[in-house]
Enzyme design. Sequence first.
Site, PDB file in Angstrom:
ATOM      1  N   GLY A 129       0.787  -1.228   0.000  1.00 19.74           N
ATOM      2  CA  GLY A 129       0.000   0.000   0.000  1.00 19.74           C
ATOM      3  C   GLY A 129       0.817   1.275   0.000  1.00 19.74           C
ATOM      4  CB  SER A 130       4.293   2.213  -0.884  1.00 20.67           C
ATOM      5  OG  SER A 130       4.442   1.799  -2.216  1.00 20.67           O
ATOM      6  CG  ASN A 131       1.800   3.281  -5.707  1.00 26.49           C
ATOM      7  OD1 ASN A 131       2.175   4.299  -6.293  1.00 26.49           O
ATOM      8  ND2 ASN A 131       2.462   2.137  -5.773  1.00 26.49           N
ATOM      9  CE  LYS A 137     -11.758 -11.773 -13.663  1.00 29.98           C
ATOM     10  NZ  LYS A 137     -10.598 -11.234 -12.940  1.00 29.98           N
ATOM     11  CG  MET A 177      -0.958  -7.894  -7.631  1.00 25.33           C
ATOM     12  SD  MET A 177      -0.204  -6.604  -8.650  1.00 25.33           S
ATOM     13  CE  MET A 177       1.182  -7.527  -9.260  1.00 25.33           C
ATOM     14  CG  LEU A 236      -6.474  -9.992 -16.106  1.00 27.98           C
ATOM     15  CD1 LEU A 236      -6.730 -11.060 -17.167  1.00 27.98           C
ATOM     16  CD2 LEU A 236      -5.885  -8.742 -16.745  1.00 27.98           C
ATOM     17  CG  ASN A 278      -2.949  -1.034 -13.183  1.00 30.11           C
ATOM     18  OD1 ASN A 278      -2.862  -1.134 -11.960  1.00 30.11           O
ATOM     19  ND2 ASN A 278      -2.244  -1.793 -14.007  1.00 30.11           N
ATOM     20  CG  HIS A 315       2.604  -2.405 -15.273  1.00 28.82           C
ATOM     21  ND1 HIS A 315       2.235  -3.601 -14.696  1.00 28.82           N
ATOM     22  CD2 HIS A 315       3.670  -2.669 -16.059  1.00 28.82           C
ATOM     23  CE1 HIS A 315       3.052  -4.543 -15.125  1.00 28.82           C
ATOM     24  NE2 HIS A 315       3.932  -4.010 -15.949  1.00 28.82           N
TER      25      HIS A 315
HETATM   26  C1  GAR Z   1       3.427  -1.094  -7.410  1.00 23.39           C
HETATM   27  O1  GAR Z   1       4.804  -1.025  -7.721  1.00 23.39           O
HETATM   28  C2  GAR Z   1       2.589  -1.205  -8.671  1.00 23.39           C
HETATM   29  O2  GAR Z   1       3.163  -0.543  -9.758  1.00 23.39           O
HETATM   30  C3  GAR Z   1       2.555  -2.704  -8.886  1.00 23.39           C
HETATM   31  O3  GAR Z   1       2.405  -3.234  -7.593  1.00 23.39           O
HETATM   32  C4  GAR Z   1       3.108  -2.408  -6.674  1.00 23.39           C
HETATM   33  C5  GAR Z   1       2.252  -2.190  -5.439  1.00 23.39           C
HETATM   34  O4  GAR Z   1       2.999  -1.596  -4.434  1.00 23.39           O
HETATM   35  N1  GAR Z   1       1.479  -3.080  -9.740  1.00 23.39           N
HETATM   36  C6  GAR Z   1       1.570  -4.024 -10.691  1.00 23.39           C
HETATM   37  O5  GAR Z   1       2.566  -4.692 -10.877  1.00 23.39           O
HETATM   38  C7  GAR Z   1       0.307  -4.186 -11.525  1.00 23.39           C
HETATM   39  N2  GAR Z   1       0.528  -5.072 -12.617  1.00 23.39           N
HETATM   40  P1  GAR Z   1       2.303  -0.893  -3.188  1.00 23.39           P
HETATM   41  O6  GAR Z   1       1.351  -1.927  -2.560  1.00 23.39           O
HETATM   42  O7  GAR Z   1       3.418  -0.564  -2.259  1.00 23.39           O
HETATM   43  O8  GAR Z   1       1.562   0.327  -3.668  1.00 23.39           O
END
Ligand code: GAR
Length: 192
Positions: free
Chosen positions: A14-16, A67, A92, A94, A109, A111
């Site tokens: 969850g850093s984003n 789904k 993660m 679809l 999203n 990526h």
């Molecule tokens: C992030 O780096 C994001 O870009 C990636 O998961 C990480 C989540 O980090 N997403 C993917 O790879 C999607 N295909 P976070 O939980 O620290 O935000």
Amino acid sequence: MAKKRLAVFASGTGSNYDAIVEAIQKETLDAEVVLLVSDKPAAKVVEKAKANQTPVFVFEPKKYAGKEAFEADIVAELKKAQAELVILAGYMRLIGSTLLEAYEGRIFNIHPSLLPSFPGLDAIGQAFDAGVKLTGVTIHYVDAGMDTGKIVAQEAVRIEDGMTKESLQQAIQEVEHRLYPDTIQQFIESGE
Ligand code: GAR
């Protein structure tokens, strides 16, 4: 203008999510997180959201027929929370037609590569192992494919000599934490 109502979907650290919350607190992102959706009850991000008093909807995919069934529940929660935008941040899975149709053109999203290079899982490891000198971050609209939606923003990250996967991940996440809130804000300002 009223604050945009965001639902953040996440399955990991969850850093984003943190970066979005911080940008809201600093008032550089004119929004509020009205719901955190997670398919992983034990994820760190769920703990963080609860601590922040962000409403949380956690579900276990294996308890559903498929789904369509769990996305119907997600859409009901999104509507209840009056969410306007869906922000995937390390979710993660679809996205299926139930959610795509309910939030058409309103799902983003992030990526960790320069798409269309290195879609799917472990994009940072894929780029590192391929020996490319440039990778980066992409923010895109979500469609039914795997990391195939229209690109909204990209920023390159150089893979310097001596970098490890871990230091590359750190460099990429630094970019993510700035680029995602900024891109969401630009979309809000565009009035689309
Ligand atoms: C992030 O780096 C994001 O870009 C990636 O998961 C990480 C989540 O980090 N997403 C993917 O790879 C999607 N295909 P976070 O939980 O620290 O935000």
